[in-house]
Write a protein that holds these residues in place. Structure first.
Motif, PDB file in Angstrom:
ATOM      1  N   LEU A   1       0.816  -1.304   0.168  1.00  0.00           N
ATOM      2  CA  LEU A   1       0.058   0.061  -0.042  1.00  0.00           C
ATOM      3  C   LEU A   1       0.762   1.178  -0.152  1.00  0.00           C
ATOM      4  CD1 LEU A   1      -2.867  -0.888   2.479  1.00  0.00           C
ATOM      5  CD2 LEU A   1      -3.178  -0.281   0.155  1.00  0.00           C
ATOM      6  N   LYS A   2       2.014   1.083   0.726  1.00  0.00           N
ATOM      7  CA  LYS A   2       2.899   2.276   0.686  1.00  0.00           C
ATOM      8  C   LYS A   2       3.765   2.541  -0.433  1.00  0.00           C
ATOM      9  CE  LYS A   2       3.070   2.244   5.738  1.00  0.00           C
ATOM     10  NZ  LYS A   2       3.920   2.070   6.929  1.00  0.00           N
ATOM     11  N   LEU A   3       3.904   1.594  -1.556  1.00  0.00           N
ATOM     12  CA  LEU A   3       4.789   1.933  -2.732  1.00  0.00           C
ATOM     13  C   LEU A   3       4.496   3.115  -3.445  1.00  0.00           C
ATOM     14  CD1 LEU A   3       5.143  -1.952  -3.842  1.00  0.00           C
ATOM     15  CD2 LEU A   3       6.637  -0.489  -2.528  1.00  0.00           C
ATOM     16  N   GLU A   4       5.382   3.904  -3.720  1.00  0.00           N
ATOM     17  CA  GLU A   4       5.213   5.115  -4.256  1.00  0.00           C
ATOM     18  C   GLU A   4       5.647   5.372  -5.880  1.00  0.00           C
ATOM     19  OE1 GLU A   4       6.602   8.135  -1.792  1.00  0.00           O
ATOM     20  OE2 GLU A   4       5.028   7.871  -0.363  1.00  0.00           O
ATOM     21  N   SER A   5       7.033   4.386  -6.039  1.00  0.00           N
ATOM     22  CA  SER A   5       7.449   4.667  -7.475  1.00  0.00           C
ATOM     23  C   SER A   5       6.364   4.219  -8.671  1.00  0.00           C
ATOM     24  CB  SER A   5       8.758   4.024  -7.579  1.00  0.00           C
ATOM     25  OG  SER A   5       8.648   2.659  -7.694  1.00  0.00           O
ATOM     26  N   ALA A   6       6.586   4.679  -9.918  1.00  0.00           N
ATOM     27  CA  ALA A   6       5.714   4.295 -10.636  1.00  0.00           C
ATOM     28  C   ALA A   6       5.969   3.078 -11.432  1.00  0.00           C
ATOM     29  CB  ALA A   6       6.033   5.325 -11.966  1.00  0.00           C
ATOM     30  N   ASN A   7       7.359   2.708 -11.290  1.00  0.00           N
ATOM     31  CA  ASN A   7       7.851   1.283 -11.485  1.00  0.00           C
ATOM     32  C   ASN A   7       7.086   0.052 -10.748  1.00  0.00           C
ATOM     33  OD1 ASN A   7       9.152   2.015 -13.918  1.00  0.00           O
ATOM     34  ND2 ASN A   7      11.013   2.168 -12.749  1.00  0.00           N
ATOM     35  N   ALA A   8       7.070   0.429  -9.155  1.00  0.00           N
ATOM     36  CA  ALA A   8       6.665  -0.430  -8.389  1.00  0.00           C
ATOM     37  C   ALA A   8       4.949  -0.671  -8.336  1.00  0.00           C
ATOM     38  CB  ALA A   8       7.096   0.084  -6.841  1.00  0.00           C
ATOM     39  N   ARG A   9       4.427   0.433  -8.571  1.00  0.00           N
ATOM     40  CA  ARG A   9       3.022   0.381  -8.676  1.00  0.00           C
ATOM     41  C   ARG A   9       2.436  -0.188 -10.001  1.00  0.00           C
ATOM     42  NH1 ARG A   9       0.566   6.406  -6.475  1.00  0.00           N
ATOM     43  NH2 ARG A   9       1.127   5.738  -4.209  1.00  0.00           N
ATOM     44  N   ALA A  10       3.356  -0.149 -11.104  1.00  0.00           N
ATOM     45  CA  ALA A  10       2.947  -0.567 -12.208  1.00  0.00           C
ATOM     46  C   ALA A  10       2.906  -2.462 -12.356  1.00  0.00           C
ATOM     47  CB  ALA A  10       4.029  -0.398 -13.422  1.00  0.00           C
ATOM     48  N   VAL A  11       3.824  -2.717 -11.359  1.00  0.00           N
ATOM     49  CA  VAL A  11       3.804  -4.273 -10.915  1.00  0.00           C
ATOM     50  C   VAL A  11       2.765  -4.529 -10.286  1.00  0.00           C
ATOM     51  CG1 VAL A  11       5.043  -5.936  -9.589  1.00  0.00           C
ATOM     52  CG2 VAL A  11       6.254  -4.438 -11.045  1.00  0.00           C
ATOM     53  N   VAL A  12       2.289  -3.681  -9.226  1.00  0.00           N
ATOM     54  CA  VAL A  12       1.091  -3.969  -8.321  1.00  0.00           C
ATOM     55  C   VAL A  12      -0.357  -3.990  -9.147  1.00  0.00           C
ATOM     56  CG1 VAL A  12      -0.174  -3.157  -6.485  1.00  0.00           C
ATOM     57  CG2 VAL A  12       2.332  -3.092  -6.301  1.00  0.00           C
ATOM     58  N   VAL A  13      -0.433  -3.030 -10.122  1.00  0.00           N
ATOM     59  CA  VAL A  13      -1.589  -2.887 -10.990  1.00  0.00           C
ATOM     60  C   VAL A  13      -1.757  -3.977 -11.785  1.00  0.00           C
ATOM     61  CG1 VAL A  13      -2.413  -1.653 -12.881  1.00  0.00           C
ATOM     62  CG2 VAL A  13      -1.633  -0.367 -11.106  1.00  0.00           C
ATOM     63  N   THR A  14      -0.682  -4.655 -12.405  1.00  0.00           N
ATOM     64  CA  THR A  14      -0.636  -5.756 -13.157  1.00  0.00           C
ATOM     65  C   THR A  14      -1.182  -7.001 -12.653  1.00  0.00           C
ATOM     66  OG1 THR A  14       1.096  -4.952 -14.758  1.00  0.00           O
ATOM     67  CG2 THR A  14       0.551  -7.350 -14.685  1.00  0.00           C
ATOM     68  N   ALA A  15      -0.560  -7.271 -11.144  1.00  0.00           N
ATOM     69  CA  ALA A  15      -0.833  -8.375 -10.447  1.00  0.00           C
ATOM     70  C   ALA A  15      -2.227  -8.518  -9.575  1.00  0.00           C
ATOM     71  CB  ALA A  15       0.200  -8.203  -9.042  1.00  0.00           C
ATOM     72  N   ALA A  16      -2.908  -7.085  -9.778  1.00  0.00           N
ATOM     73  CA  ALA A  16      -4.329  -7.132  -9.074  1.00  0.00           C
ATOM     74  C   ALA A  16      -5.047  -7.763  -9.919  1.00  0.00           C
ATOM     75  CB  ALA A  16      -4.834  -5.467  -9.282  1.00  0.00           C
ATOM     76  N   THR A  17      -4.940  -8.092 -11.244  1.00  0.00           N
ATOM     77  CA  THR A  17      -5.624  -9.019 -12.122  1.00  0.00           C
ATOM     78  C   THR A  17      -5.183 -10.170 -12.632  1.00  0.00           C
ATOM     79  OG1 THR A  17      -5.441  -7.504 -14.041  1.00  0.00           O
ATOM     80  CG2 THR A  17      -7.271  -6.897 -12.642  1.00  0.00           C
ATOM     81  N   ALA A  18      -4.132 -10.623 -12.051  1.00  0.00           N
ATOM     82  CA  ALA A  18      -3.216 -11.730 -12.543  1.00  0.00           C
ATOM     83  C   ALA A  18      -3.941 -13.006 -12.015  1.00  0.00           C
ATOM     84  CB  ALA A  18      -1.828 -11.421 -12.238  1.00  0.00           C
ATOM     85  N   GLY A  19      -3.429 -14.292 -12.533  1.00  0.00           N
ATOM     86  CA  GLY A  19      -3.812 -15.577 -11.926  1.00  0.00           C
ATOM     87  C   GLY A  19      -3.298 -15.845 -10.645  1.00  0.00           C
ATOM     88  N   GLY A  20      -3.348 -16.941 -10.449  1.00  0.00           N
ATOM     89  CA  GLY A  20      -2.361 -17.796  -9.103  1.00  0.00           C
ATOM     90  C   GLY A  20      -3.176 -17.578  -7.833  1.00  0.00           C
ATOM     91  N   ASP A  21      -2.731 -17.616  -6.862  1.00  0.00           N
ATOM     92  CA  ASP A  21      -3.250 -17.438  -5.352  1.00  0.00           C
ATOM     93  C   ASP A  21      -4.254 -16.071  -5.179  1.00  0.00           C
ATOM     94  OD1 ASP A  21      -3.153 -19.119  -2.610  1.00  0.00           O
ATOM     95  OD2 ASP A  21      -3.176 -16.850  -2.106  1.00  0.00           O
ATOM     96  N   TRP A  22      -5.130 -16.332  -4.504  1.00  0.00           N
ATOM     97  CA  TRP A  22      -6.116 -15.259  -4.328  1.00  0.00           C
ATOM     98  C   TRP A  22      -5.602 -14.037  -3.406  1.00  0.00           C
ATOM     99  CZ3 TRP A  22      -8.086 -13.191   0.410  1.00  0.00           C
ATOM    100  CH2 TRP A  22      -7.919 -14.146   1.338  1.00  0.00           C
ATOM    101  N   ARG A  23      -4.547 -14.362  -2.383  1.00  0.00           N
ATOM    102  CA  ARG A  23      -4.117 -13.598  -1.401  1.00  0.00           C
ATOM    103  C   ARG A  23      -3.258 -12.526  -1.921  1.00  0.00           C
ATOM    104  NH1 ARG A  23      -4.115 -18.627   1.528  1.00  0.00           N
ATOM    105  NH2 ARG A  23      -5.629 -18.404   3.250  1.00  0.00           N
ATOM    106  N   PRO A  24      -2.084 -12.809  -2.640  1.00  0.00           N
ATOM    107  CA  PRO A  24      -1.455 -11.638  -3.250  1.00  0.00           C
ATOM    108  C   PRO A  24      -2.299 -10.871  -4.119  1.00  0.00           C
ATOM    109  CG  PRO A  24      -0.567 -13.733  -4.012  1.00  0.00           C
ATOM    110  CD  PRO A  24      -1.543 -13.973  -2.870  1.00  0.00           C
ATOM    111  N   ARG A  25      -3.175 -11.405  -5.103  1.00  0.00           N
ATOM    112  CA  ARG A  25      -4.025 -10.673  -5.884  1.00  0.00           C
ATOM    113  C   ARG A  25      -4.972  -9.857  -5.092  1.00  0.00           C
ATOM    114  NH1 ARG A  25      -6.140 -14.818  -7.982  1.00  0.00           N
ATOM    115  NH2 ARG A  25      -8.309 -14.653  -7.650  1.00  0.00           N
ATOM    116  N   GLY A  26      -5.387 -10.308  -3.956  1.00  0.00           N
ATOM    117  CA  GLY A  26      -6.243  -9.243  -3.028  1.00  0.00           C
ATOM    118  C   GLY A  26      -5.347  -8.253  -2.580  1.00  0.00           C
ATOM    119  N   ILE A  27      -4.074  -8.348  -2.145  1.00  0.00           N
ATOM    120  CA  ILE A  27      -3.289  -7.233  -1.569  1.00  0.00           C
ATOM    121  C   ILE A  27      -3.142  -6.425  -2.791  1.00  0.00           C
ATOM    122  CG2 ILE A  27      -1.082  -6.912  -0.969  1.00  0.00           C
ATOM    123  CD1 ILE A  27      -1.150  -9.486   0.705  1.00  0.00           C
TER     124      ILE A  27
END
Length: 568
Positions: A137-163
């Motif tokens: 939640l605290k990540l601020e850089s554009a590169n870090a947030r780009a990874v998070v945005v992609t992971a939000a709708t990725a497959g795999g386990d639901w817990r990291p996707r929910g975070i």
């Protein structure tokens, strides 16, 4: 060449190296340590510190490492849940009488120790997982947030996707909003619920439509409640119509949650009644739909109208129809309140109940059950050094069922110690313990806990005081996505444990880091019989004008309102 000479020769090159190179080399070592430690049992403090060190890098690689770690922890937690189920089954199958004859209950004690150890491991992993969630939640850089945005709708386990979905929802960018809106349609309801938590913090008027759809068509009441809460936080005129519409179909505690959101949006203090809110909205619809509407004025949250006469327990009102009552029957409950009986009331005061605490509590519980409507579901958990449930599952509050409950309550006797942890765990079992229940087949949205003492373990014949933080931490984990409200009642504030129950009460919330409970904490004997007549001087229920409006897009075309007649 000697090692000393080699260092001297290389030092100028190292000092001249770009900071990014040194950082990459440092991160490589950190990543190696991470992969060796993050999924291990134990070492909770070290692993939490490790998360902080990774968070400090705030780049693409750090974001990937954090989310990969959440996946590793998730797999370990699922494996431990299976171990827990096996140990609990074995513990239930132990024949106590045979154990006493064979080995002085040694086998039972060994199983209890094993159970405690596995629960401790789960708790540790969940603590580290929570620290990862906060780091993402605290990540601020554009590169870090780009990874998070992609992971939000990725497959795999639901817990990291929910975070990732929750974090992306809070990012004030179009990409974050788009990822959150996609995550709302995730097939795993828990991902959608975490996304709604993030949208609540975002307070973005552009998300009202999709959030309202979750409220009106959500997969379960937990999602609907989270959506109502998000609309109440966004608080623009477009939020009011779907909230009122949802109230026409809502039942039980969801009505309370929707009403609270309407109060937050409008400042009006009507009860949780569809017809009242519909009439008020219709009278002011043109003002809500006006172009360039001004912000809605923020008003203090109101309380439920007493004339609704909801069910009460120890004077605490609730519209819930899915309740577990948790009652302490330890030895100290045989004493009178304060150990000296109840003081004679002063002039003008009403006389309070007298007698042993357990008898007062039993009477109050019977009164609460008596008020439950026929379509409500409930259960009873009683505890001392053991935990006993009245029924194996939630049951409907029909009259014959209530009569059976009265007999169960009547026969309760006080003895033993105060194993609060076991009792709360059993209550949450009926709800589906948070993330452990993939289908959210929850039969519980409200828990009433009544006790007079500090928590102990279940050792016999002499019990030991239990660290309250162990209990509180477990409740946080069990309730992380369940949105269960916990009302903790200290029947005797002069005994140990009143502070602990206040803390437990504080954990009965939708989300641990963002708001406090809306329910009440009671440290007093039960009130005299609650009055159900309309209180004198009750304000008129005639709808008043709105106090102001917030700019946003116009609400959808009103169309026809749902027709409903709610029994008051």
């Amino acid at each position: 060449m000697s090692s000393r000479l080699l260092v001297v020769c290389l030092l100028p090159a190292l000092l001249a190296a770009p900071p990014a190179v040194l950082a990459q080399e440092s991160f490589a070592d950190l990543a190696k340590e991470w992969k060796e430690m993050i999924g291990q049992d134990g070492f909770v403090t070290d692993r939490v510190a490790l998360v902080g060190r990774v968070e400090d890098f705030d780049d693409r690689d750090a974001a990937k490492l954090l989310l990969d770690g959440a996946g590793s922890l998730s797999a370990r937690i699922d494996a431990l849940f299976k171990d827990l189920a096996k140990v609990e089954t074995a513990l239930k199958e132990v024949d106590i009488e045979d154990d006493i004859r064979k080995d002085g209950m040694k086998s039972r004690d060994e199983l209890r120790e094993k159970l405690s150890e596995v629960e401790k491991q789960v708790s540790g992993h969940r603590t580290v997982m929570e620290r990862i969630r906060k780091a993402v939640l605290k990540l601020e850089s554009a590169n870090a947030r780009a990874v998070v945005v992609t992971a939000a709708t990725a497959g795999g386990d639901w817990r990291p996707r929910g975070i990732a979905a929750q974090a992306a929802a809070t990012y004030p960018t179009p990409e974050g909003r788009a990822a959150a809106l996609r995550a709302l349609k995730d097939k795993e309801p828990r991902v959608a619920i975490q996304t709604l938590f993030g949208l609540k913090d975002r307070k973005d008027p552009e998300t009202v439509g999709p959030v309202a759809e979750c409220l009106l068509k959500g997969a379960n009441w937990v999602m609907q409640s989270a959506a109502a809460e998000a609309l109440g936080a966004i608080a623009v005129p477009a939020c009011v119509r779907p909230l009122v519409e949802a109230l026409s179909k809502a039942d039980g505690r969801l009505r309370d949650d929707i009403r609270q959101a309407l109060v937050n949006c409008t400042g009006q203090q009507f009860p949780a009644d569809y017809e009242d809110w519909k009439k008020w909205y219709e009278e002011h619809r043109a003002e809500f739909e006006a172009e360039g509407a001004k912000p809605l004025a923020k008003q203090p949250a109101g309380k439920a109208d007493p004339a609704d006469d909801p069910g009460t327990y120890y004077g605490i009102p609730t519209l819930s129809k899915r309740i577990v009552y948790v009652l302490d029957v330890s030895g100290s409950m045989e004493l009178e309140i304060g150990g000296k009986g109840v003081a004679t009331p002063k002039e003008g005061e009403e006389e309070q109940a007298r007698g042993p605490k357990v008898e007062i509590a039993k009477n109050e519980l019977k009164n609460a059950i008596r008020k439950l409507p026929d379509d409500a579901c409930f259960n009873i958990v009683v505890f001392n050094h053991k935990v006993r449930t009245w029924q194996e599952k939630m049951v409907q509050a029909k009259q014959d069922t209530k009569n059976d409950a009265y007999k169960f309550i009547r026969d309760l006797k006080a003895s033993g110690s105060t194993w609060t942890y076991g009792a709360l765990k059993e209550a949450f079992r009926f709800a589906g313990i948070g993330a452990a229940d993939p289908n959210y087949a929850s039969g519980v949205d409200t828990i009433f806990l009544l006790s007079d003492g500090a928590p102990t373990d279940q050792s016999m014949p002499t019990s030991k005081l239990m660290d309250p933080e162990i209990v509180l931490g477990a409740v946080r984990e069990w309730n992380a996505l369940s949105k269960i409200v916990i009302h903790a009642i200290a029947i005797d504030p002069q005994t140990q444990g009143a502070t602990f129950r206040r803390q437990v009460h504080g954990e009965g919330v939708a989300r641990w880091d963002a708001q406090s409970s809306r329910s009440h904490f009671s440290c007093s004997p039960p009130p005299p019989r609650a009055r159900t007549s309309r209180p004198p001087g009750r304000p008129s229920r005639r709808p008043s004008s709105p106090i102001g409006r917030r700019r946003s897009g116009n609400p959808r075309s009103p169309g026809s309102w749902p027709s409903t007649t709610r029994r008051r």
